[in-house]
Design a protein around this motif. Structure first.
Motif, PDB file in Angstrom:
ATOM      1  N   ALA A 235       1.076   4.254  11.749  1.00 34.07           N
ATOM      2  CA  ALA A 235       0.063   4.860  10.881  1.00 34.07           C
ATOM      3  C   ALA A 235       0.360   4.573   9.421  1.00 34.07           C
ATOM      4  O   ALA A 235      -0.552   4.257   8.639  1.00 34.07           O
ATOM      5  CB  ALA A 235       0.009   6.367  11.135  1.00 34.07           C
ATOM      6  N   LEU A 236       1.632   4.655   9.040  1.00 34.66           N
ATOM      7  CA  LEU A 236       1.984   4.393   7.640  1.00 34.66           C
ATOM      8  C   LEU A 236       1.799   2.914   7.280  1.00 34.66           C
ATOM      9  O   LEU A 236       1.424   2.587   6.147  1.00 34.66           O
ATOM     10  CB  LEU A 236       3.432   4.814   7.386  1.00 34.66           C
ATOM     11  CG  LEU A 236       3.675   6.335   7.350  1.00 34.66           C
ATOM     12  CD1 LEU A 236       5.168   6.625   7.240  1.00 34.66           C
ATOM     13  CD2 LEU A 236       2.931   6.968   6.174  1.00 34.66           C
ATOM     14  N   ALA A 237       2.060   2.025   8.228  1.00 35.31           N
ATOM     15  CA  ALA A 237       1.846   0.594   7.953  1.00 35.31           C
ATOM     16  C   ALA A 237       0.365   0.314   7.703  1.00 35.31           C
ATOM     17  O   ALA A 237       0.002  -0.396   6.744  1.00 35.31           O
ATOM     18  CB  ALA A 237       2.361  -0.233   9.131  1.00 35.31           C
ATOM     19  N   ALA A 238      -0.511   0.866   8.545  1.00 32.08           N
ATOM     20  CA  ALA A 238      -1.946   0.687   8.335  1.00 32.08           C
ATOM     21  C   ALA A 238      -2.388   1.329   7.030  1.00 32.08           C
ATOM     22  O   ALA A 238      -3.220   0.772   6.284  1.00 32.08           O
ATOM     23  CB  ALA A 238      -2.715   1.279   9.520  1.00 32.08           C
ATOM     24  N   PHE A 239      -1.868   2.502   6.737  1.00 31.22           N
ATOM     25  CA  PHE A 239      -2.205   3.211   5.499  1.00 31.22           C
ATOM     26  C   PHE A 239      -1.797   2.388   4.281  1.00 31.22           C
ATOM     27  O   PHE A 239      -2.540   2.282   3.278  1.00 31.22           O
ATOM     28  CB  PHE A 239      -1.483   4.564   5.517  1.00 31.22           C
ATOM     29  CG  PHE A 239      -1.916   5.497   4.434  1.00 31.22           C
ATOM     30  CD1 PHE A 239      -3.256   5.708   4.152  1.00 31.22           C
ATOM     31  CD2 PHE A 239      -0.979   6.197   3.686  1.00 31.22           C
ATOM     32  CE1 PHE A 239      -3.655   6.584   3.159  1.00 31.22           C
ATOM     33  CE2 PHE A 239      -1.364   7.080   2.698  1.00 31.22           C
ATOM     34  CZ  PHE A 239      -2.710   7.273   2.433  1.00 31.22           C
ATOM     35  N   THR A 240      -0.621   1.745   4.344  1.00 28.85           N
ATOM     36  CA  THR A 240      -0.133   0.928   3.224  1.00 28.85           C
ATOM     37  C   THR A 240      -1.034  -0.282   2.994  1.00 28.85           C
ATOM     38  O   THR A 240      -1.333  -0.650   1.846  1.00 28.85           O
ATOM     39  CB  THR A 240       1.306   0.475   3.501  1.00 28.85           C
ATOM     40  OG1 THR A 240       2.134   1.622   3.697  1.00 28.85           O
ATOM     41  CG2 THR A 240       1.845  -0.350   2.350  1.00 28.85           C
ATOM     42  N   LEU A 241      -1.475  -0.903   4.067  1.00 25.39           N
ATOM     43  CA  LEU A 241      -2.366  -2.054   3.918  1.00 25.39           C
ATOM     44  C   LEU A 241      -3.673  -1.658   3.232  1.00 25.39           C
ATOM     45  O   LEU A 241      -4.190  -2.382   2.370  1.00 25.39           O
ATOM     46  CB  LEU A 241      -2.656  -2.661   5.286  1.00 25.39           C
ATOM     47  CG  LEU A 241      -1.492  -3.404   5.955  1.00 25.39           C
ATOM     48  CD1 LEU A 241      -1.899  -3.861   7.350  1.00 25.39           C
ATOM     49  CD2 LEU A 241      -1.064  -4.597   5.100  1.00 25.39           C
TER      50      LEU A 241
ATOM     51  N   VAL B 187       1.872  -0.950  -7.219  1.00 30.29           N
ATOM     52  CA  VAL B 187       1.608   0.483  -7.346  1.00 30.29           C
ATOM     53  C   VAL B 187       1.234   1.092  -5.993  1.00 30.29           C
ATOM     54  O   VAL B 187       1.674   2.178  -5.628  1.00 30.29           O
ATOM     55  CB  VAL B 187       0.502   0.729  -8.386  1.00 30.29           C
ATOM     56  CG1 VAL B 187       0.117   2.205  -8.431  1.00 30.29           C
ATOM     57  CG2 VAL B 187       0.959   0.262  -9.758  1.00 30.29           C
ATOM     58  N   GLY B 188       0.404   0.359  -5.218  1.00 34.08           N
ATOM     59  CA  GLY B 188       0.014   0.858  -3.903  1.00 34.08           C
ATOM     60  C   GLY B 188       1.199   1.005  -2.965  1.00 34.08           C
ATOM     61  O   GLY B 188       1.310   1.983  -2.212  1.00 34.08           O
ATOM     62  N   LEU B 189       2.129   0.019  -2.998  1.00 37.76           N
ATOM     63  CA  LEU B 189       3.314   0.096  -2.156  1.00 37.76           C
ATOM     64  C   LEU B 189       4.193   1.280  -2.544  1.00 37.76           C
ATOM     65  O   LEU B 189       4.727   1.988  -1.682  1.00 37.76           O
ATOM     66  CB  LEU B 189       4.100  -1.211  -2.254  1.00 37.76           C
ATOM     67  CG  LEU B 189       5.397  -1.277  -1.428  1.00 37.76           C
ATOM     68  CD1 LEU B 189       5.080  -1.128   0.055  1.00 37.76           C
ATOM     69  CD2 LEU B 189       6.129  -2.588  -1.697  1.00 37.76           C
ATOM     70  N   LEU B 190       4.335   1.517  -3.855  1.00 39.74           N
ATOM     71  CA  LEU B 190       5.142   2.651  -4.302  1.00 39.74           C
ATOM     72  C   LEU B 190       4.532   3.970  -3.839  1.00 39.74           C
ATOM     73  O   LEU B 190       5.246   4.889  -3.444  1.00 39.74           O
ATOM     74  CB  LEU B 190       5.271   2.632  -5.826  1.00 39.74           C
ATOM     75  CG  LEU B 190       6.175   1.529  -6.408  1.00 39.74           C
ATOM     76  CD1 LEU B 190       6.126   1.561  -7.928  1.00 39.74           C
ATOM     77  CD2 LEU B 190       7.609   1.716  -5.931  1.00 39.74           C
ATOM     78  N   ARG B 191       3.202   4.057  -3.877  1.00 37.91           N
ATOM     79  CA  ARG B 191       2.546   5.316  -3.479  1.00 37.91           C
ATOM     80  C   ARG B 191       2.777   5.642  -2.007  1.00 37.91           C
ATOM     81  O   ARG B 191       2.880   6.803  -1.641  1.00 37.91           O
ATOM     82  CB  ARG B 191       1.044   5.232  -3.749  1.00 37.91           C
ATOM     83  CG  ARG B 191       0.697   5.345  -5.212  1.00 37.91           C
ATOM     84  CD  ARG B 191      -0.784   5.597  -5.383  1.00 37.91           C
ATOM     85  NE  ARG B 191      -1.154   5.632  -6.786  1.00 37.91           N
ATOM     86  CZ  ARG B 191      -2.380   5.892  -7.224  1.00 37.91           C
ATOM     87  NH1 ARG B 191      -3.363   6.124  -6.352  1.00 37.91           N
ATOM     88  NH2 ARG B 191      -2.642   5.910  -8.519  1.00 37.91           N
ATOM     89  N   THR B 192       2.845   4.629  -1.177  1.00 35.76           N
ATOM     90  CA  THR B 192       3.017   4.894   0.259  1.00 35.76           C
ATOM     91  C   THR B 192       4.464   4.760   0.720  1.00 35.76           C
ATOM     92  O   THR B 192       4.762   5.083   1.877  1.00 35.76           O
ATOM     93  CB  THR B 192       2.161   3.918   1.071  1.00 35.76           C
ATOM     94  OG1 THR B 192       2.520   2.565   0.726  1.00 35.76           O
ATOM     95  CG2 THR B 192       0.682   4.130   0.785  1.00 35.76           C
ATOM     96  N   ALA B 193       5.372   4.294  -0.151  1.00 38.13           N
ATOM     97  CA  ALA B 193       6.769   4.118   0.252  1.00 38.13           C
ATOM     98  C   ALA B 193       7.668   5.246  -0.232  1.00 38.13           C
ATOM     99  O   ALA B 193       8.646   5.598   0.451  1.00 38.13           O
ATOM    100  CB  ALA B 193       7.304   2.784  -0.266  1.00 38.13           C
ATOM    101  N   VAL B 194       7.338   5.824  -1.388  1.00 38.82           N
ATOM    102  CA  VAL B 194       8.207   6.885  -1.927  1.00 38.82           C
ATOM    103  C   VAL B 194       8.249   8.083  -0.983  1.00 38.82           C
ATOM    104  O   VAL B 194       9.312   8.640  -0.694  1.00 38.82           O
ATOM    105  CB  VAL B 194       7.720   7.304  -3.329  1.00 38.82           C
ATOM    106  CG1 VAL B 194       8.469   8.551  -3.800  1.00 38.82           C
ATOM    107  CG2 VAL B 194       7.941   6.167  -4.319  1.00 38.82           C
ATOM    108  N   GLY B 195       7.076   8.487  -0.489  1.00 41.79           N
ATOM    109  CA  GLY B 195       7.027   9.636   0.421  1.00 41.79           C
ATOM    110  C   GLY B 195       7.853   9.435   1.672  1.00 41.79           C
ATOM    111  O   GLY B 195       8.700  10.286   2.011  1.00 41.79           O
ATOM    112  N   PRO B 196       7.683   8.335   2.423  1.00 44.34           N
ATOM    113  CA  PRO B 196       8.507   8.124   3.619  1.00 44.34           C
ATOM    114  C   PRO B 196       9.998   8.039   3.333  1.00 44.34           C
ATOM    115  O   PRO B 196      10.813   8.531   4.124  1.00 44.34           O
ATOM    116  CB  PRO B 196       7.979   6.798   4.178  1.00 44.34           C
ATOM    117  CG  PRO B 196       6.569   6.739   3.701  1.00 44.34           C
ATOM    118  CD  PRO B 196       6.576   7.368   2.351  1.00 44.34           C
ATOM    119  N   LEU B 197      10.371   7.415   2.200  1.00 47.84           N
ATOM    120  CA  LEU B 197      11.796   7.347   1.869  1.00 47.84           C
ATOM    121  C   LEU B 197      12.374   8.743   1.629  1.00 47.84           C
ATOM    122  O   LEU B 197      13.472   9.066   2.096  1.00 47.84           O
ATOM    123  CB  LEU B 197      12.001   6.463   0.641  1.00 47.84           C
ATOM    124  CG  LEU B 197      11.736   4.962   0.839  1.00 47.84           C
ATOM    125  CD1 LEU B 197      11.874   4.210  -0.477  1.00 47.84           C
ATOM    126  CD2 LEU B 197      12.708   4.389   1.878  1.00 47.84           C
TER     127      LEU B 197
END
Length: 398
Positions: free
Chosen positions: A124-130, A145-155
């Motif tokens: 789900a997160l991979a699709a959301f990131t795309l 910026v898009g990658l940071l928005r979806t990567a900071v939370g999971p990290l």
């Protein structure tokens, strides 16, 4: 009272406040042109702005439905992207912006922290990131910026989840160590009980057995009737002492599996023994003795036995009045003796540890009773024990 900080005890309220904050923040940023807002907004733009507010509000359920929150924000971001291109019905004032709202950062935190199925969460997160990065319209700024928005939370979710598991492991290790210390202490106590039991059996039992044998021999060989009677009483008392000593040794060696001490039914025997050795004793029982539970009856028996023993030691010639009252709530035992007619018998008064009353008080406190012992105004002595009529035990449940 609940433990822990307020935000842990009211997680849903915290999420509602976070959702409201992101609704206001993303709406404000969109209106000032920091996202997809067109220069000349039409009805569709206002509808999409309302849809964005609803999508951001879904953050309120991020703990219970983390994948649903990611899905709602992902669908909204994809819808805005498709309306801009290829549909062309929305024309952003700044085409280089990221279309996804800032709430996506918080939404991306949930799946890895609250979702048990990690595989589904990663997909789900991979699709959301795309969807957020828009790789089909490559832009270094937007993709970064898009990658940071979806990567900071999971990290952050992975970090806090690992920390939580580590703390749980440390707590379990501390509890296990505490249990092991408790077991070691129990083993040490059991070994000490066994050692004491062995010493008591070897030393005391041997001496008492000799006394019983000598008393029996004296009864057989003596020509005087009074001497034979005294020898028989001494032999019987020694046998009773051996029986009680055997029970005590068993208690020391293992956890007590039962108590053979007589209950309230043995009061008459104690009084008869007292009368037989020359101490006038009168017993009065009021109420139904069956109201006393077994452990209470045995405790009362010990109180009466100790009181009568003390009278024989310290108040020769005294007359004893024993009164026992039974009711549904309590058992009240009163042992009162008149002033002695002679001085204490030194041979008897010097025996014992002198802690009989103190030990009785400790035993009575174990069953939540009270004990009062002291001299009377007429020169006598009174012992009064008040015990609860019922004390729950495994024996009473049989």
């Amino acid at each position: 009272m609940c433990d822990g900080p307020w935000h842990r005890r009211h997680g849903f309220a915290v999420d509602v406040m976070l959702a409201a904050g992101f609704v206001l923040l993303d709406t404000g940023l969109t209106l000032v042109g920091a996202a997809w807002w067109p220069e000349h907004p039409g009805p569709l733009a206002w509808v999409m702005l309302g849809a964005q507010a609803l999508a951001c509000a879904s953050v309120a359920v991020r703990r219970t439905a983390p994948l649903a929150v990611v899905g709602v924000l992902g669908v909204f971001t994809l819808a805005v992207t498709l309306l801009i291109s290829p549909a062309g019905v929305l024309t952003p004032a700044h085409r280089g912006n990221v279309w996804a709202p800032l709430a996506t950062t918080l939404a991306a935190y949930g799946p890895l922290f609250y979702q048990r199925d990690r595989r589904t969460a990663y997909l789900a997160l991979a699709a959301f990131t795309l969807v957020v990065m828009r790789p089909w319209a490559p832009s270094l700024t937007n993709m970064t910026v898009g990658l940071l928005r979806t990567a900071v939370g999971p990290l952050l979710a992975l970090y806090f989840d690992t920390r939580r598991k580590l703390m749980q492991a440390l707590v379990e290790r501390a509890e296990r160590a505490e249990r092991e210390r408790h077991l070691l202490a129990e083993r040490a106590r059991a070994e000490e009980r066994a050692r004491l039991a062995g010493e008591m059996h070897d030393v005391v039992t041997h001496r008492v057995s000799l006394m019983v044998l000598q008393a029996g021999a004296l009864k057989v060989t003596s020509a005087d009737e009074a001497t034979r009677r005294a020898a028989e009483e001494l032999r019987a008392a020694g046998c009773q002492a051996l029986e009680e000593l055997r029970d005590l040794v068993g208690i020391l060696r293992t956890a007590p599996q039962g108590d053979r001490t007589p209950s309230v039914a043995g009061f008459a025997d104690l009084v008869a023994e007292s009368v037989a050795v020359g101490t006038p004793t009168e017993l009065t029982e009021v109420g139904d003795p069956a109201l006393a539970s077994p452990v209470v009856g045995r405790t009362a028996y010990r109180v009466l036995r100790e009181a009568l023993t003390n009278v024989r030691k310290h108040a020769p010639g005294a007359r004893v009045i024993v009164r026992v009252e039974y009711d549904n709530a309590q058992v009240r035992l009163t042992v009162r003796n008149t002033p002695p007619t002679g001085g204490p018998r030194s041979a008897l008064a010097g025996t014992g540890s002198g802690l009989g009353i103190a030990h009785l008080r400790q035993r009575i406190e174990l069953v939540h009773g009270t004990l009062h012992a002291g001299p009377c105004s007429d020169g006598g002595f009174s012992v009064e024990a008040t015990l609860p009529a019922f004390v729950p035990t495994s024996e009473a449940a049989v």
